[in-house]
Design an enzyme around this catalytic site. Structure first.
Site, PDB file in Angstrom:
ATOM      1  N   ASP A   1       1.693  -4.790  -5.900  1.00  0.00           N
ATOM      2  CA  ASP A   1       2.334  -3.479  -5.770  1.00  0.00           C
ATOM      3  C   ASP A   1       3.107  -3.193  -7.053  1.00  0.00           C
ATOM      4  O   ASP A   1       3.808  -4.078  -7.585  1.00  0.00           O
ATOM      5  CB  ASP A   1       3.285  -3.473  -4.568  1.00  0.00           C
ATOM      6  CG  ASP A   1       3.820  -2.087  -4.271  1.00  0.00           C
ATOM      7  OD1 ASP A   1       3.110  -1.326  -3.582  1.00  0.00           O
ATOM      8  OD2 ASP A   1       4.934  -1.766  -4.743  1.00  0.00           O
TER       9      ASP A   1
ATOM     10  N   GLU B   1       0.295   2.821  -4.680  1.00  0.00           N
ATOM     11  CA  GLU B   1       0.364   1.903  -5.817  1.00  0.00           C
ATOM     12  C   GLU B   1       0.050   0.474  -5.425  1.00  0.00           C
ATOM     13  O   GLU B   1       0.422  -0.485  -6.107  1.00  0.00           O
ATOM     14  CB  GLU B   1       1.754   1.975  -6.473  1.00  0.00           C
ATOM     15  CG  GLU B   1       2.897   1.527  -5.580  1.00  0.00           C
ATOM     16  CD  GLU B   1       3.500   2.649  -4.761  1.00  0.00           C
ATOM     17  OE1 GLU B   1       4.669   2.518  -4.359  1.00  0.00           O
ATOM     18  OE2 GLU B   1       2.810   3.671  -4.515  1.00  0.00           O
TER      19      GLU B   1
END
Length: 599
Positions: free
Chosen positions: A453, A496
């Site tokens: 992430d 993301e």
């Protein structure tokens, strides 16, 4: 269709056209031999004709008043008023036609059905010599649609030869009748015979073409065209008399098979047209009419083509007249399709214009409207060859169009598959695709599961906008997807968040190397960012046997816990966990390695 096949078809067509355009001196050598209108020294044409019931006697026919004798020697004049619909047709040959020459020994004419033919040689002193032959005794020539019968003795005293034809089924049987000194004078010339095998060759190529196409193109019109070509081959073989060079076929079979094959071919042409034209190129009503025309052409002219003696009074004219509505309807169907902008109709118009014109000419001769040379049949045979070749090219054109449509559909399907299985922004595999293939990937040895992430990525979107944020995601995806590395698979789960699946030695170290490449790639590709975009990662290492027992969601949940702890520990780092299996024998205890924190 391959280029070789196309060139072969065009070469056959060009050869046929070249043969027809041969110099006149090459073609003139048969003018004394042909069975249709030759007036050379070795053949004699009838001077008079008549028709009657079966009761009329020879004595009654000896009078001049019983005959129709045209004043002109032109074949067209002789054809006027000639009839083949009464039980008996009569022909009269005068001795003047062979005066100063050797008397004739053979009678020959176009092949057609009849019940019997009787010859009566009448001498000046009243002597009569006769001979009568049944249809089965007619001898077909090995070249041309011609048969012959021997005459009774013709002497220097013979004044006339009467020919009594019982139940004639064809006007050309009467108009093309001739007497000859030698048997071969009734045969077609070498030029005429050469054209027939050429036309057969022109037809065989499209037949092979249809057979090869039917393997890859499962379309009904290909099968219809193949049968249509086969029927046209039979037509040329029997109507052109070429079959007699191959096998000894009875006269009545040759007489029936020619017109029957043509009727079947015409019916199949209507079926082909209805099936081959584009859906919007013909109205529903016209398509139904075309199908009905196909059945009509096979059944009605096909019935008349049998030339049964019980239908002798009308089957000759019935055969030709029954084609007229078919020709009219096919012409209207093509014109309608052309008006609607059909591409296929352009091929059909080019293919069928010659054969329609040649068929009309043949109908005119068959109905006795005029007595043309049997050489004109060559144009009908050639028109058949042209039709089949052009329609084969039309099928090839349709095949290419279908292939283009198929290729476009395959491309679209691949694009849709790409869109459904890959992230449209980064091009990486998406979650849906990896979950569908997860069992397969586990079996292939992907035993390391890394969840990544980007740190504080919301700030990037808030400060620099989503366009810059999207560029950062694309750069991150490029850093994770090592081109040519078959042991690493990068996946974008959404937002993301990314997943790496790895196999092979040092998979954890390789995963972390890729994680650390993310900020460098983003900084290089997006200089507008005034801060590094780092990434945190949670990694699970599992034995091969363990990963096969755990689902994607379970691995994701464990890796997500590690990722959360990595972010809580300060971000820009990796936490990993190596799992081991519980052995039910108790020799090993469940074990979990300590978490390793790599900054």
């Amino acid at each position: 269709m391959g280029r070789v096949t196309l060139f072969a078809l065009l070469a056959c067509l060009a050869a046929a056209l070249t043969l027809l355009s041969a110099p006149q001196e090459l073609r003139a050598e048969h003018s004394d031999k042909t069975a249709a209108g030759a007036q050379g020294p070795t053949t004699s044409a009838p001077a008079c004709h008549s028709a009657s019931g079966p009761q009329r006697t020879i004595a009654e026919m000896s009078a001049r008043a019983a005959w129709i004798c045209p004043a002109s020697d032109e074949p067209t004049a002789f054809a006027q008023d000639i009839r083949a619909n009464l039980p008996v047709a009569w022909l009269r040959f005068e001795a003047d036609s062979w005066a100063q020459e050797e008397p004739p020994h053979y009678f020959f004419s176009r092949i057609a059905r009849f019940e019997a033919i009787a010859f009566i040689a009448m001498d000046a002193d009243g002597t009569v010599r006769s001979a009568r032959y049944l249809e089965a005794e007619g001898k077909p020539f090995a070249a041309g649609p011609v048969f012959e019968l021997p005459l009774p003795e013709i002497t220097a005293d013979t004044e006339a030869l009467l020919v009594r034809i019982e139940r004639p089924h064809s006007v050309p049987l009467l108009t093309e009748a001739r007497l000859s000194v030698e048997s071969e004078h009734g045969e077609w010339s070498q030029f005429d015979v050469m054209l027939l095998p050429l036309v057969i060759g022109m037809l065989i190529l499209p037949l092979l073409f249809d057979i090869s196409f039917s393997i890859v193109l499962r379309e009904r019109f290909v099968a219809i065209h193949a049968v249509m070509v086969a029927s046209m081959i039979f037509y040329v073989l029997f109507a052109g008399g070429l079959i007699s060079m191959i096998a000894a076929v009875p006269l009545n079979v040759i007489a029936v098979m020619g017109p029957l094959s043509y009727a079947i071919g015409c019916g199949l042409s209507a079926f082909f047209l209805a099936d081959f034209l584009e859906k919007d190129a013909q109205s529903p009503l016209m398509r139904k009419i075309m199908l009905a025309t196909g059945f009509w052409s096979i059944l009605v002219p096909g019935f008349f083509a049998l030339q049964l003696h019980s239908t002798q009074a009308f089957d000759d004219h019935g055969y030709f007249y029954s084609f007229m509505p078919a020709i009219l309807i096919i012409t209207c169907a093509i014109l309608e399709a052309l008006w609607r902008g059909s591409r296929a109709a352009r091929f059909m118009a080019l293919a069928w214009t010659p054969i329609i014109l040649a068929s009309i000419e043949r109908m005119a001769r068959g109905l006795g409207l005029y007595a043309g040379s049997s050489q004109l049949d060559q144009f009908l045979y050639l028109a058949v060859g042209i039709e089949v070749i052009v329609i084969s090219l039309a099928i090839a054109d349709r095949f290419l169009a279908i292939r283009r449509e198929r290729d476009a559909a395959v491309t679209e399907a691949r694009m849709l598959e790409q869109l459904s299985s890959h992230d449209p922004l980064t091009g990486l595999m998406n979650r849906r695709a990896v979950e569908a293939r997860f069992a397969e990937l586990r079996a292939q040895g992907f035993d390391t599961f890394a969840l990544i992430d980007l740190d504080k990525f919301k700030d990037v979107n808030d400060r620099f906008g989503h366009q810059v944020g999207d560029s950062a995601l694309i750069a991150a995806a490029s850093a994770l997807s090592s081109e040519g590395d078959r042991d690493t698979i990068a996946v974008r789960l959404g937002g993301e968040e990314f997943v790496l699946l790895l196999r092979g030695p040092d998979s954890t170290q390789r995963a972390d190397h890729l994680r650390q490449a993310i900020p460098r790639r983003i900084a290089n590709e997006i200089p507008a960012l005034d801060r590094l975009v780092t990434a945190s990662m949670g990694v699970l290492e599992l034995p091969r046997i363990a990963i096969s027992l755990m689902a994607f969601d379970e691995l994701y949940a464990r890796a997500d816990t590690l990722l959360y702890e990595a972010k809580a520990a300060g971000r820009n780092r990796m936490l990993y966990e190596r799992l081991s299996l519980f052995d039910p024998r108790g020799e090993e205890t469940p074990a979990k390695t300590p978490k390793a924190d790599v900054a």
